[in-house]
Design a protein around this motif. Structure first.
Motif, PDB file in Angstrom:
ATOM      1  N   VAL A 267      -2.514   0.895   6.735  1.00 15.66           N
ATOM      2  CA  VAL A 267      -2.752   2.350   7.145  1.00 15.66           C
ATOM      3  C   VAL A 267      -4.094   2.434   7.413  1.00 15.66           C
ATOM      4  O   VAL A 267      -4.929   1.908   6.923  1.00 15.66           O
ATOM      5  N   THR A 268      -4.077   4.298   7.745  1.00 15.31           N
ATOM      6  CA  THR A 268      -5.530   4.832   7.504  1.00 15.31           C
ATOM      7  C   THR A 268      -5.617   5.168   6.861  1.00 15.31           C
ATOM      8  O   THR A 268      -4.741   5.926   5.753  1.00 15.31           O
ATOM      9  N   VAL A 269      -6.720   5.324   5.963  1.00 16.31           N
ATOM     10  CA  VAL A 269      -6.707   5.957   4.617  1.00 16.31           C
ATOM     11  C   VAL A 269      -8.056   6.466   4.812  1.00 16.31           C
ATOM     12  O   VAL A 269      -9.286   6.452   5.026  1.00 16.31           O
ATOM     13  N   THR A 270      -7.896   8.118   4.475  1.00 21.91           N
ATOM     14  CA  THR A 270      -9.088   8.856   4.929  1.00 21.91           C
ATOM     15  C   THR A 270      -9.820   9.276   3.557  1.00 21.91           C
ATOM     16  O   THR A 270      -8.800   9.782   2.437  1.00 21.91           O
ATOM     17  N   LEU A 271     -11.367   9.188   3.328  1.00 24.86           N
ATOM     18  CA  LEU A 271     -11.753   9.171   2.444  1.00 24.86           C
ATOM     19  C   LEU A 271     -12.653  10.801   1.841  1.00 24.86           C
ATOM     20  O   LEU A 271     -13.973  10.738   2.916  1.00 24.86           O
TER      21      LEU A 271
ATOM     22  N   PRO B 201       0.768  -1.027   0.126  1.00 25.37           N
ATOM     23  CA  PRO B 201       0.090   0.229   0.145  1.00 25.37           C
ATOM     24  C   PRO B 201       0.722   0.892  -0.265  1.00 25.37           C
ATOM     25  O   PRO B 201       2.076   1.163   0.697  1.00 25.37           O
ATOM     26  N   ALA B 202       0.151   2.235  -0.483  1.00 29.08           N
ATOM     27  CA  ALA B 202       0.864   3.504  -0.559  1.00 29.08           C
ATOM     28  C   ALA B 202       0.789   4.111   1.180  1.00 29.08           C
ATOM     29  O   ALA B 202      -0.014   4.062   1.279  1.00 29.08           O
ATOM     30  N   VAL B 203       1.572   5.434   1.532  1.00 26.08           N
ATOM     31  CA  VAL B 203       1.242   5.816   2.553  1.00 26.08           C
ATOM     32  C   VAL B 203      -0.023   6.968   3.215  1.00 26.08           C
ATOM     33  O   VAL B 203      -0.175   7.258   3.499  1.00 26.08           O
ATOM     34  N   ALA B 204       0.124   7.565   1.302  1.00 29.72           N
ATOM     35  CA  ALA B 204      -0.332   8.905   1.307  1.00 29.72           C
ATOM     36  C   ALA B 204      -1.740   8.743   1.159  1.00 29.72           C
ATOM     37  O   ALA B 204      -2.176   7.227   1.227  1.00 29.72           O
ATOM     38  N   THR B 205      -2.189   9.385   2.300  1.00 26.18           N
ATOM     39  CA  THR B 205      -3.625   9.590   2.025  1.00 26.18           C
ATOM     40  C   THR B 205      -4.905   9.977   1.451  1.00 26.18           C
ATOM     41  O   THR B 205      -4.045  11.771   0.915  1.00 26.18           O
ATOM     42  N   THR B 206      -6.162  10.180   1.215  1.00 23.73           N
ATOM     43  CA  THR B 206      -6.826  11.050   0.074  1.00 23.73           C
ATOM     44  C   THR B 206      -6.908  12.578   1.164  1.00 23.73           C
ATOM     45  O   THR B 206      -6.750  12.165   2.394  1.00 23.73           O
TER      46      THR B 206
END
Length: 198
Positions: free
Chosen positions: A126-130, A45-50
């Motif tokens: 990872v925590t993904v902010t949507l 997974p990419a570490v970046a989040t939206t």
């Protein structure tokens, strides 16, 4: 079948607790109880989040009623079938997902086909902010039954449960046969990552 999507790779082990439940046969995406699982064969997974919407604070997890589930196209390779399972934020606020979704294949009568999928331990959650309209995906992978020789069945529905939720979303399954028993019957799932697939 298990009913709780999982938040972390270390919380709760492989199969999750929960009783069996009958599932309505309607093909529409409505909340119903589901299962937990895991996978591999997808990139880490990419570490970046939206980015969250400026008007809404991030951090509160996404609820089932705020999400839409879908399954992307198969990305085959080396006798494997690889599908992105996508959760999209349909609400008007930013929310987060983290870890493994739950999932289960069902036949036309609502009976679960095969055991709960296993979780891929290859990458941490990872925590993904949507933000509204944004998506996260988890990789669903298994050996093609035609290659592996595993006993196979053809589901009509995939149930997808967001992490830490007990209600699931119904997705019509159009991916063909899946392995349900035998030495090469494992279905695996990765953690959720930003985006809609590789």
């Amino acid at each position: 079948m298990a009913v709780l999507g999982l938040v972390s790779a270390c919380g709760g082990g492989g199969a999750q607790g929960g009783g069996s439940a009958s599932v309505p046969a309607s093909p529409s995406a409505v909340p119903v109880p589901s299962s937990a699982m895991s996978a591999q064969a997808f990139p880490p997974p990419a570490v970046a989040t939206t980015a969250p919407s400026p008007a809404q604070p991030a951090g509160d997890r996404c609820r089932t009623a705020e999400l839409r589930a879908s399954v992307g196209r198969n990305d085959p390779g080396a006798g494997q079938r690889n599908f992105p399972v996508v959760l999209t934020n349909t609400s008007d606020r930013a929310c987060t997902v983290r870890g493994y979704p739950g999932a289960a294949f069902l036949d036309a009568s609502g009976r679960q086909l095969g055991p709960d999928p296993r979780r891929d331990a290859g990458s941490g959650p990872v925590t993904v902010t949507l933000a509204p309209g944004r998506s996260a995906w988890a990789g669903l992978t298994y050996s093609s039954p035609e290659v592996s020789g595993a006993e196979a069945a053809t589901p009509t529905t995939l149930l997808v449960t967001p992490p830490d939720e007990r209600d699931a979303l119904r997705v019509p399954w159009t991916g063909g046969t899946v392995p349900v028993s035998g030495n090469a019957s494992s279905v695996r799932l990765t953690v959720l990552m930003p985006g809609t697939g590789p």
